[in-house]
Design a protein around this motif. Structure first.
Motif, PDB file in Angstrom:
ATOM      1  N   ALA A  32      46.739  37.728  44.724  1.00  0.00           N
ATOM      2  CA  ALA A  32      46.002  37.984  45.963  1.00  0.00           C
ATOM      3  C   ALA A  32      44.908  39.019  45.705  1.00  0.00           C
ATOM      4  O   ALA A  32      43.799  38.907  46.224  1.00  0.00           O
ATOM      5  CB  ALA A  32      46.939  38.472  47.056  1.00  0.00           C
ATOM      6  N   SER A  33      45.222  40.038  44.885  1.00  0.00           N
ATOM      7  CA  SER A  33      44.209  41.008  44.456  1.00  0.00           C
ATOM      8  C   SER A  33      44.692  41.705  43.187  1.00  0.00           C
ATOM      9  O   SER A  33      45.886  41.812  42.937  1.00  0.00           O
ATOM     10  CB  SER A  33      43.897  42.038  45.548  1.00  0.00           C
ATOM     11  N   TRP A  34      43.730  42.167  42.401  1.00  0.00           N
ATOM     12  CA  TRP A  34      44.021  42.856  41.135  1.00  0.00           C
ATOM     13  C   TRP A  34      42.940  43.916  40.967  1.00  0.00           C
ATOM     14  O   TRP A  34      41.871  43.653  40.441  1.00  0.00           O
ATOM     15  CB  TRP A  34      44.005  41.854  40.005  1.00  0.00           C
ATOM     16  N   ILE A  35      43.220  45.095  41.474  1.00  0.00           N
ATOM     17  CA  ILE A  35      42.215  46.153  41.546  1.00  0.00           C
ATOM     18  C   ILE A  35      42.352  47.146  40.393  1.00  0.00           C
ATOM     19  O   ILE A  35      43.417  47.713  40.172  1.00  0.00           O
ATOM     20  CB  ILE A  35      42.321  46.923  42.886  1.00  0.00           C
ATOM     21  N   ASP A  36      41.249  47.339  39.672  1.00  0.00           N
ATOM     22  CA  ASP A  36      41.137  48.419  38.690  1.00  0.00           C
ATOM     23  C   ASP A  36      40.728  49.643  39.505  1.00  0.00           C
ATOM     24  O   ASP A  36      39.623  49.678  40.053  1.00  0.00           O
ATOM     25  CB  ASP A  36      40.081  48.065  37.654  1.00  0.00           C
ATOM     26  N   THR A  37      41.637  50.617  39.624  1.00  0.00           N
ATOM     27  CA  THR A  37      41.382  51.750  40.525  1.00  0.00           C
ATOM     28  C   THR A  37      40.217  52.632  40.070  1.00  0.00           C
ATOM     29  O   THR A  37      39.639  53.343  40.886  1.00  0.00           O
ATOM     30  CB  THR A  37      42.642  52.606  40.744  1.00  0.00           C
ATOM     31  N   SER A  38      39.858  52.589  38.793  1.00  0.00           N
ATOM     32  CA  SER A  38      38.735  53.414  38.333  1.00  0.00           C
ATOM     33  C   SER A  38      37.389  52.839  38.749  1.00  0.00           C
ATOM     34  O   SER A  38      36.421  53.571  38.921  1.00  0.00           O
ATOM     35  CB  SER A  38      38.784  53.595  36.814  1.00  0.00           C
ATOM     36  N   THR A  39      37.310  51.529  38.937  1.00  0.00           N
ATOM     37  CA  THR A  39      36.044  50.885  39.298  1.00  0.00           C
ATOM     38  C   THR A  39      36.097  50.216  40.671  1.00  0.00           C
ATOM     39  O   THR A  39      35.061  49.792  41.178  1.00  0.00           O
ATOM     40  CB  THR A  39      35.669  49.800  38.274  1.00  0.00           C
ATOM     41  N   SER A  40      37.281  50.086  41.245  1.00  0.00           N
ATOM     42  CA  SER A  40      37.511  49.362  42.507  1.00  0.00           C
ATOM     43  C   SER A  40      37.169  47.881  42.393  1.00  0.00           C
ATOM     44  O   SER A  40      37.048  47.187  43.389  1.00  0.00           O
ATOM     45  CB  SER A  40      36.739  49.985  43.675  1.00  0.00           C
ATOM     46  N   LYS A  41      37.014  47.393  41.187  1.00  0.00           N
ATOM     47  CA  LYS A  41      36.679  45.995  40.950  1.00  0.00           C
ATOM     48  C   LYS A  41      37.933  45.135  41.084  1.00  0.00           C
ATOM     49  O   LYS A  41      38.991  45.479  40.568  1.00  0.00           O
ATOM     50  CB  LYS A  41      36.076  45.829  39.552  1.00  0.00           C
ATOM     51  N   ASP A  42      37.813  44.014  41.793  1.00  0.00           N
ATOM     52  CA  ASP A  42      38.907  43.061  41.936  1.00  0.00           C
ATOM     53  C   ASP A  42      38.812  42.051  40.789  1.00  0.00           C
ATOM     54  O   ASP A  42      37.831  41.313  40.677  1.00  0.00           O
ATOM     55  CB  ASP A  42      38.838  42.349  43.285  1.00  0.00           C
ATOM     56  N   LYS A  43      39.837  42.042  39.931  1.00  0.00           N
ATOM     57  CA  LYS A  43      39.846  41.185  38.753  1.00  0.00           C
ATOM     58  C   LYS A  43      40.640  39.900  38.967  1.00  0.00           C
ATOM     59  O   LYS A  43      40.854  39.147  38.038  1.00  0.00           O
ATOM     60  CB  LYS A  43      40.440  41.965  37.579  1.00  0.00           C
ATOM     61  N   CYS A  44      41.053  39.652  40.195  1.00  0.00           N
ATOM     62  CA  CYS A  44      41.929  38.523  40.483  1.00  0.00           C
ATOM     63  C   CYS A  44      41.253  37.179  40.212  1.00  0.00           C
ATOM     64  O   CYS A  44      41.750  36.394  39.411  1.00  0.00           O
ATOM     65  CB  CYS A  44      42.414  38.592  41.931  1.00  0.00           C
ATOM     66  N   ASN A  45      40.169  36.903  40.899  1.00  0.00           N
ATOM     67  CA  ASN A  45      39.429  35.646  40.728  1.00  0.00           C
ATOM     68  C   ASN A  45      40.333  34.412  40.793  1.00  0.00           C
ATOM     69  O   ASN A  45      40.052  33.404  40.150  1.00  0.00           O
ATOM     70  CB  ASN A  45      38.647  35.640  39.413  1.00  0.00           C
ATOM     71  N   SER A  46      41.448  34.508  41.506  1.00  0.00           N
ATOM     72  CA  SER A  46      42.389  33.386  41.643  1.00  0.00           C
ATOM     73  C   SER A  46      42.798  32.807  40.292  1.00  0.00           C
ATOM     74  O   SER A  46      42.977  31.602  40.152  1.00  0.00           O
ATOM     75  CB  SER A  46      41.793  32.288  42.528  1.00  0.00           C
ATOM     76  N   ASN A  47      42.936  33.671  39.291  1.00  0.00           N
ATOM     77  CA  ASN A  47      43.250  33.158  37.958  1.00  0.00           C
ATOM     78  C   ASN A  47      44.516  33.769  37.353  1.00  0.00           C
ATOM     79  O   ASN A  47      44.669  33.789  36.151  1.00  0.00           O
ATOM     80  CB  ASN A  47      42.064  33.366  37.011  1.00  0.00           C
ATOM     81  N   ALA A  48      45.427  34.259  38.192  1.00  0.00           N
ATOM     82  CA  ALA A  48      46.672  34.827  37.676  1.00  0.00           C
ATOM     83  C   ALA A  48      47.851  34.209  38.424  1.00  0.00           C
ATOM     84  O   ALA A  48      47.901  34.259  39.649  1.00  0.00           O
ATOM     85  CB  ALA A  48      46.678  36.345  37.830  1.00  0.00           C
ATOM     86  N   TYR A  49      48.751  33.608  37.674  1.00  0.00           N
ATOM     87  CA  TYR A  49      49.938  32.952  38.234  1.00  0.00           C
ATOM     88  C   TYR A  49      51.167  33.376  37.438  1.00  0.00           C
ATOM     89  O   TYR A  49      51.106  33.497  36.216  1.00  0.00           O
ATOM     90  CB  TYR A  49      49.796  31.428  38.170  1.00  0.00           C
ATOM     91  N   PHE A  50      52.271  33.577  38.128  1.00  0.00           N
ATOM     92  CA  PHE A  50      53.529  33.956  37.483  1.00  0.00           C
ATOM     93  C   PHE A  50      54.657  33.132  38.069  1.00  0.00           C
ATOM     94  O   PHE A  50      54.659  32.824  39.259  1.00  0.00           O
ATOM     95  CB  PHE A  50      53.833  35.446  37.715  1.00  0.00           C
ATOM     96  N   SER A  51      55.628  32.812  37.227  1.00  0.00           N
ATOM     97  CA  SER A  51      56.839  32.125  37.671  1.00  0.00           C
ATOM     98  C   SER A  51      58.031  32.853  37.058  1.00  0.00           C
ATOM     99  O   SER A  51      58.137  32.955  35.831  1.00  0.00           O
ATOM    100  CB  SER A  51      56.826  30.668  37.206  1.00  0.00           C
ATOM    101  N   PHE A  52      58.894  33.392  37.916  1.00  0.00           N
ATOM    102  CA  PHE A  52      60.099  34.085  37.468  1.00  0.00           C
ATOM    103  C   PHE A  52      61.306  33.221  37.822  1.00  0.00           C
ATOM    104  O   PHE A  52      61.429  32.770  38.961  1.00  0.00           O
ATOM    105  CB  PHE A  52      60.217  35.456  38.149  1.00  0.00           C
ATOM    106  N   LYS A  53      62.160  32.995  36.859  1.00  0.00           N
ATOM    107  CA  LYS A  53      63.344  32.167  37.071  1.00  0.00           C
ATOM    108  C   LYS A  53      64.598  33.034  37.125  1.00  0.00           C
ATOM    109  O   LYS A  53      64.625  34.144  36.592  1.00  0.00           O
ATOM    110  CB  LYS A  53      63.453  31.130  35.965  1.00  0.00           C
ATOM    111  N   ALA A  54      65.653  32.514  37.745  1.00  0.00           N
ATOM    112  CA  ALA A  54      66.909  33.246  37.892  1.00  0.00           C
ATOM    113  C   ALA A  54      67.572  33.526  36.547  1.00  0.00           C
ATOM    114  O   ALA A  54      68.356  34.466  36.427  1.00  0.00           O
ATOM    115  CB  ALA A  54      67.857  32.480  38.809  1.00  0.00           C
TER     116      ALA A  54
END
Length: 119
Positions: A32-54
């Motif tokens: 949804a968002s990926w903020i570098d706090t030093s630059t306030s730049k959002d690095k998300c660009n809808s290009n990060a996905y994770f799947s966690f299994k039990a």
């Protein structure tokens, strides 16, 4: 004696949180968002996905990089071990049924990654 009781109480709360986190993290997550706090730049660009299994395995795709490995949660920290690489630790800020917020350090810069669970 009060210090011992306080320490035990804190450990019990962390243990309960870790158990709840272990349940809530299972599923598919997208950036949804990926903020570098030093630059306030959002690095998300809808290009990060994770799947966690039990079974404590995970897969991820960040940009063009696919990763798989194992994970564990201890003391409010998410530890991931990509296959053939060193373990990575990130702080869990929030983890509930639909939101996962993590604080991490990449190249010395604090970054806050917020993931939303896919339906």
């Amino acid at each position: 004696m009060k210090k011992v009781i306080l320490i035990i109480s804190v450990l019990l709360v962390m243990s309960c949180n870790d158990s709840k986190y272990a349940e809530d993290i299972v599923g598919e997550w997208e950036c949804a968002s990926w903020i570098d706090t030093s630059t306030s730049k959002d690095k998300c660009n809808s290009n990060a996905y994770f799947s966690f299994k039990a079974d404590k395995t995970y897969t991820s795709k960040v940009g063009a990089q696919d990763t798989k490995g194992t994970y564990k949660i201890a003391d409010g920290i998410l530890y991931s071990q990509p296959d053939g690489k060193l373990e990575i630790a990130v702080e869990i800020n929030t983890l509930n049924a639909d939101t996962l917020s993590l604080t991490m350090s990449r190249s010395g810069n604090e970054e806050v990654l917020i993931l939303i669970k896919k339906e």
